[in-house]
Design a protein around this motif. Structure first.
Motif, PDB file in Angstrom:
ATOM      1  N   THR A 114      20.144  22.336  33.170  1.00 35.33           N
ATOM      2  CA  THR A 114      19.963  22.128  31.568  1.00 35.33           C
ATOM      3  C   THR A 114      20.713  23.305  30.957  1.00 35.33           C
ATOM      4  N   PRO A 165      16.997  22.204  25.524  1.00 38.02           N
ATOM      5  CA  PRO A 165      15.581  22.187  25.704  1.00 38.02           C
ATOM      6  C   PRO A 165      14.725  23.276  24.666  1.00 38.02           C
ATOM      7  N   ILE A 200       9.451  13.175  26.950  1.00 38.70           N
ATOM      8  CA  ILE A 200       8.518  13.824  28.045  1.00 38.70           C
ATOM      9  C   ILE A 200       8.799  13.218  29.394  1.00 38.70           C
TER      10      ILE A 200
HETATM   11  N1  TZP Z   1      17.102  17.409  29.441  1.00 37.75           N
HETATM   12  C1  TZP Z   1      16.738  18.473  28.854  1.00 37.75           C
HETATM   13  S1  TZP Z   1      15.339  19.186  29.570  1.00 37.75           S
HETATM   14  C2  TZP Z   1      15.016  17.795  30.338  1.00 37.75           C
HETATM   15  C3  TZP Z   1      16.405  16.964  30.290  1.00 37.75           C
HETATM   16  C4  TZP Z   1      16.332  15.790  30.999  1.00 37.75           C
HETATM   17  C5  TZP Z   1      13.788  17.782  31.279  1.00 37.75           C
HETATM   18  C6  TZP Z   1      12.757  17.545  30.332  1.00 37.75           C
HETATM   19  O1  TZP Z   1      11.325  17.272  31.408  1.00 37.75           O
HETATM   20  P1  TZP Z   1      10.110  17.974  30.959  1.00 37.75           P
HETATM   21  O2  TZP Z   1       9.388  17.665  32.350  1.00 37.75           O
HETATM   22  O3  TZP Z   1       9.355  17.094  29.974  1.00 37.75           O
HETATM   23  O4  TZP Z   1      10.157  19.381  30.777  1.00 37.75           O
END
Ligand code: TZP
Ligand code: MG
Length: 218
Positions: free
Chosen positions: A145, A135, A190
């Motif tokens: 995550t 992320p 997103i």
């Molecule tokens: N994998 C890493 S972060 C995430 C996934 C599926 C979630 C992303 O969601 P958002 O609401 O865009 O932060």
């Protein structure tokens, strides 16, 4: 299909990401607002299962097909094959990309989540068509995550693989995704910035118009 272009505004959604909005309405609004790819990600405690999941997937696929938006299934290779989806996205703890390739054949899209250059290399060698990296920022959408990674791993992967399709993920919004593109990502994935927006179509339009500006500047 040009995968790098398809990754520009990659919307990911399951029925439990949409709050009080009707999920198919959210998807239609996202399509109308200009998403370039969609991932069906029906998971979590309150997710649909069995026939209800399958029917929801078919309904989402129909909306995507009407608009020529590629439709990717998260994890569930059997579902993807059964409904004829355009591809599958797998994480590091899911089926290996090489196994997925054997099951899907050569003409489908395979995406793999990667957090490091090493994972990117392995995914590319195993036959992935794109990698999802993050992320980038903190997210409350996915609870299990990896730690927040920023953009360093994207930059490293881009240095080694000048042309390979990369999409960024995690906490991305219109006003904070530019560093991910500047680091080398081709697009953004997103969930909440579209699915939880008061007006998903307007939110998508804003992401798409900002993307045009950021790509021109990068
Ligand atoms: N994998 C890493 S972060 C995430 C996934 C599926 C979630 C992303 O969601 P958002 O609401 O865009 O932060
Ligand atoms: Mg997974």
């Amino acid at each position: 299909m040009n995968i790098k272009e398809a990754l520009r505004i990659y919307f990911i959604m399951g029925s439990n990401n949409c709050g009080s909005h009707e999920p198919l309405d959210v998807l239609q609004q996202a399509i109308d607002g200009g998403i370039t790819m969609f991932q069906f990600r029906e998971k979590g405690d309150d997710a649909l299962t069995g026939e209800a999941k399958k029917q929801f997937a078919r309904d989402c696929f129909r909306l995507c097909k009407q608009a020529n938006v590629p439709f990717i299934v998260n994890d569930d290779v059997d579902l993807a094959i059964e409904i004829g989806a355009d591809g599958v996205h797998v994480g590091q703890d899911d089926l290996d990309a090489g196994v997925v390739r054997q099951k899907l054949g050569s003409d489908k899209i395979i995406g793999v989540s990667s957090h490091t250059l090493q994972e990117s290399k392995a995914a590319i060698e195993a036959g992935a068509d794109y990698i999802g990296m993050g992320p980038i920022y903190a997210t409350t959408t996915k609870l299990d995550t990896n730690p927040v990674a920023g953009t360093k791993a994207i930059q490293e992967t881009r240095q080694h693989f000048a042309q390979f399709p990369i999409v960024a993920i995690g906490g991305l919004q219109a006003d904070n995704f530019a560093p991910a593109i500047e680091a080398g990502a081709d697009g953004i994935s997103i969930i909440s910035a579209i699915a939880s927006a008061p007006n998903p179509k307007e939110a998508t339009e804003k992401l798409a118009s900002t993307m045009k500006e950021v790509i021109n500047d990068a």
